[in-house]
Design a protein around this motif. Structure first.
Motif, short mmCIF file in Angstrom:
data_model
loop_
_atom_site.label_atom_id
_atom_site.label_comp_id
_atom_site.label_asym_id
_atom_site.label_seq_id
_atom_site.Cartn_x
_atom_site.Cartn_y
_atom_site.Cartn_z
N SER A 1 -10.36 -9.63 -13.02
CA SER A 1 -9.84 -11.00 -13.06
C SER A 1 -8.33 -10.99 -13.18
O SER A 1 -7.77 -10.13 -13.87
CB SER A 1 -10.45 -11.75 -14.25
OG SER A 1 -9.79 -12.97 -14.49
N ASP B 1 -12.11 -16.61 -14.51
CA ASP B 1 -11.72 -16.65 -13.10
C ASP B 1 -11.98 -15.24 -12.55
O ASP B 1 -11.17 -14.35 -12.68
CB ASP B 1 -10.26 -17.06 -12.93
CG ASP B 1 -9.31 -16.25 -13.82
OD1 ASP B 1 -9.63 -16.00 -15.00
OD2 ASP B 1 -8.24 -15.85 -13.33
N ALA C 1 -12.62 -12.19 -10.02
CA ALA C 1 -12.27 -11.70 -8.69
C ALA C 1 -13.30 -10.71 -8.16
O ALA C 1 -13.45 -10.56 -6.95
CB ALA C 1 -10.88 -11.06 -8.71
N THR D 1 -15.01 -19.14 -8.52
CA THR D 1 -14.48 -17.78 -8.55
C THR D 1 -12.99 -17.85 -8.88
O THR D 1 -12.43 -18.93 -9.08
CB THR D 1 -14.64 -17.08 -7.19
OG1 THR D 1 -13.73 -17.66 -6.25
CG2 THR D 1 -16.06 -17.17 -6.68
N SER D 2 -12.36 -16.70 -8.91
CA SER D 2 -10.91 -16.65 -8.92
C SER D 2 -10.37 -16.95 -7.51
O SER D 2 -11.06 -16.69 -6.51
CB SER D 2 -10.44 -15.26 -9.33
OG SER D 2 -9.06 -15.07 -9.05
N HIS E 1 -10.44 -13.84 -5.47
CA HIS E 1 -11.70 -13.30 -4.98
C HIS E 1 -11.61 -13.12 -3.47
O HIS E 1 -10.99 -13.92 -2.75
CB HIS E 1 -12.84 -14.26 -5.33
CG HIS E 1 -14.21 -13.72 -5.10
ND1 HIS E 1 -14.77 -13.61 -3.84
CD2 HIS E 1 -15.15 -13.25 -5.96
CE1 HIS E 1 -15.99 -13.11 -3.94
NE2 HIS E 1 -16.25 -12.88 -5.21
N GLU F 1 -6.49 -22.02 -9.96
CA GLU F 1 -6.86 -20.62 -9.67
C GLU F 1 -8.36 -20.39 -9.73
O GLU F 1 -8.83 -19.26 -9.57
CB GLU F 1 -6.18 -19.69 -10.68
CG GLU F 1 -4.66 -19.68 -10.61
CD GLU F 1 -4.02 -20.74 -11.51
OE1 GLU F 1 -2.79 -20.70 -11.70
OE2 GLU F 1 -4.77 -21.60 -12.06
N GLN F 2 -9.16 -21.47 -9.92
CA GLN F 2 -10.62 -21.35 -10.05
C GLN F 2 -11.31 -22.29 -9.04
O GLN F 2 -11.89 -23.30 -9.42
CB GLN F 2 -11.05 -21.70 -11.48
CG GLN F 2 -10.54 -20.70 -12.53
CD GLN F 2 -10.72 -21.22 -13.94
OE1 GLN F 2 -10.05 -22.15 -14.37
NE2 GLN F 2 -11.63 -20.60 -14.69
#
Length: 542
Positions: free
Chosen positions: A68, A76, A78, A116-117, A120, A181-182
């Motif tokens: 992450s 978040d 990755a 997700t991040s 990702h 970022e999410q």
């Protein structure tokens, strides 16, 4: 015949560990630093497993340790199948699982399926592919409103404050109910379902005993993404119906996940972090073919008032009984102010927190403890500004969660961080208050009257006493401001939630107190309960 069937059902459910387990939440960043970089890690958790086993808990829940960028401290993600280097390696995760099982502890890990991040691989592919591409269908991309699409697609607000939409240079907007970022996943896409089924199996194959499902109420959005209609939407969560949470479609996801969990040996479980507007809707998450537990946030948010506690306990038990599930009690976690502080802080707050703990551990069902509550840790309200990193502070400074995430004090050394890191390391990712030396594990183990000693005694009794754990509750009459109930005929619990000493009748068959958060005074058939206290009694000849 009906009674025999019901008795058989009770006998069957009583063998299931999760119905009355005490589960300890480990906020990995702040529990123990094994490599000396000032951040807690899996090696640090492994080093403290004996402490957890001796505390008397049945299982631990680990907050996310996956790869992450840490925009939201691991929520978040990755890469869902690997460990972030700050926490260790996949080999460290496997070693932790094996060691925990050797200590008799089960392990629950977080899974984050709503988003997700933005780092990702899927989201990076979506950005590169552009509007209308198959890659963008895994997330929720929309055109904007207004003549040039300059306005967000609807009026939804982020839990962290501001709009729940961010516009890209190509003109499209993407949804993020939390930080930008999410980005939210599109759970109408079959590839998303397949991916998370594989993620669950990956960790189950490695040996985890279950999953805490982050934002379990959030994956499905209302058709058409309709407006809410007004602002300050965060206040509606758990209190009213909103188009982005607690939609009926989430239950099909949980049913599919239950089938995966049931395909493994050893009673692997799913725990819902679900905010629902009523106990009845919360109970939907723990129907027999869905998840096993759901956090009872209605209990957590109840004010210090006997009538309010009796109401939330009674309603909680009634509603979960309708679906055959155990209730799941919690007083603190990594997202809320510690209950010592919520209950008034200082001596009063600690007194009430100790009483609330004994009340919670006497109730039927499962209980969750948040790391450090067994030490009576308060919320740290005066962290220096330069340390504050929680993205929820964007909503308003008072909602920041850094203060409940300060590292654990382990030893009574001269300087912070009091054994959180290896000897000679004096920096931690959040500073530990100097006053916590006296609250450290080492200091409290020396004191039979400490909060840690109270927890250890309570958990030992809870495990050994035949009336505690799963089962029924019977309320007794008691004066205003107090609560009284029995469990299985052999145990009674008396709670005084007032600021005064209160006289009550000695429970029928009670020879003397079994455990108390503050000692009562007994005289014949009368008992004086200390202010803000809970007392446990063993009943004989009942």
């Amino acid at each position: 015949m009906t009674e025999l069937v019901e008795d058989a059902a009770v006998a069957d459910t009583a063998t299931r560990w999760w119905r009355d387990a005490v589960i300890y939440q480990v906020y990995v960043r702040s529990f123990a630093d094994g490599n000396g970089d000032g951040v807690g890690d899996l090696l640090g958790v492994r080093s403290r497993l004996r402490y957890l086993a001796e505390l008397g808990v049945d299982a631990i829940w680990l907050t996310p340790f996956f790869t992450s960028p840490m925009a939201d401290f691991g929520y978040d993600v990755a890469d869902y199948r690997d460990v972030d280097p700050i926490f260790g390696s996949l080999a460290d995760a496997k070693a932790l699982l094996d060691d925990a099982h050797r200590h008799g502890l089960k392990v629950i890990v977080d899974v984050v399926p709503n988003h997700t991040s933005d780092r990702h691989a899927w989201f990076q592919e979506a950005l590169a592919a552009g509007p209308g591409s198959p890659e963008r269908e895994r997330y929720i991309f929309r055109e904007g409103r207004g003549p040039r699409g300059e306005l967000p697609p609807n009026d939804w607000e982020s839990i962290f404050g501001g709009p729940a939409w961010t516009r890209l240079p190509d003109g499209q907007w993407y949804l993020h109910l939390f930080a930008p970022e999410q980005p939210d996943l599109n759970w109408e896409h079959p590839e998303v379902h397949a991916e998370f089924a594989d993620i669950l199996r990956f960790w189950l194959d490695l040996g985890v005993d279950g999953f805490r499902v982050d934002v379990a109420h959030g994956m499905v959005k209302a058709d058409g993404l309709p407006d809410v209609g007004h602002s300050d939407q965060v206040r509606l969560i758990g209190a009213d119906i909103v188009p982005f949470f607690d939609q009926d479609g989430v239950h099909e996801i949980h049913r599919a996940w239950r089938r995966i969990l049931d395909s493994y040996e050893g009673e692997r479980i799913g725990v819902a972090e679900a905010w629902a507007p009523s106990p009845e809707r919360l109970a939907n998450y723990v129907r027999p073919d869905e998840l096993h537990q759901a956090f009872n946030f209605h209990f957590l948010t109840t004010p210090w008032d006997a009538a309010a506690f009796r109401e939330v306990i009674a309603v909680s038990l009634e509603t979960v009984t309708l679906v055959g599930a155990p209730s799941t009690w919690v007083l603190s976690n990594h997202d809320v102010k510690r209950h010592v502080t919520r209950y008034g802080g200082g001596e009063i707050g600690l007194r009430r927190a100790r009483a609330a703990t004994l009340l919670m551990l006497a109730l039927p069902g499962s209980a969750y403890l948040y790391q450090g509550e067994e030490l009576g840790l308060p919320e740290v309200l005066d962290l220096p500004e330069e340390y504050l990193q929680d993205p929820q502070r964007l909503r308003d400074p008072d909602s920041g969660r850094d203060g409940c995430r300060v590292p654990m004090p382990w030893t009574a050394t001269d300087e912070p961080p009091f054994g959180f890191a290896p000897p000679g390391i004096y920096e931690s990712w959040l500073p530990v208050p100097p006053a916590w030396r006296g609250l450290s594990v080492e200091a409290q183990l020396r004191d039979a009257a400490s909060t840690l000693s109270l927890y250890r005694s309570a958990l030992r009794i809870r495990r050994e006493h035949p009336a505690l754990g799963d089962g029924a509750i019977s309320w007794l009459d008691s004066p205003a401001g107090t609560l009284a109930f029995t469990r299985g005929g052999g145990f009674a619990c008396l709670i005084n939630m007032t600021a005064e000493w209160v006289e009550v009748e000695r429970p029928l068959g009670a020879a003397g107190p079994l455990l108390a958060s503050a000692d009562p005074v007994t005289s014949g058939e009368r008992v004086l309960l200390a202010p803000d206290s809970t007392t446990w009694w063993t009943l004989e000849n009942v």
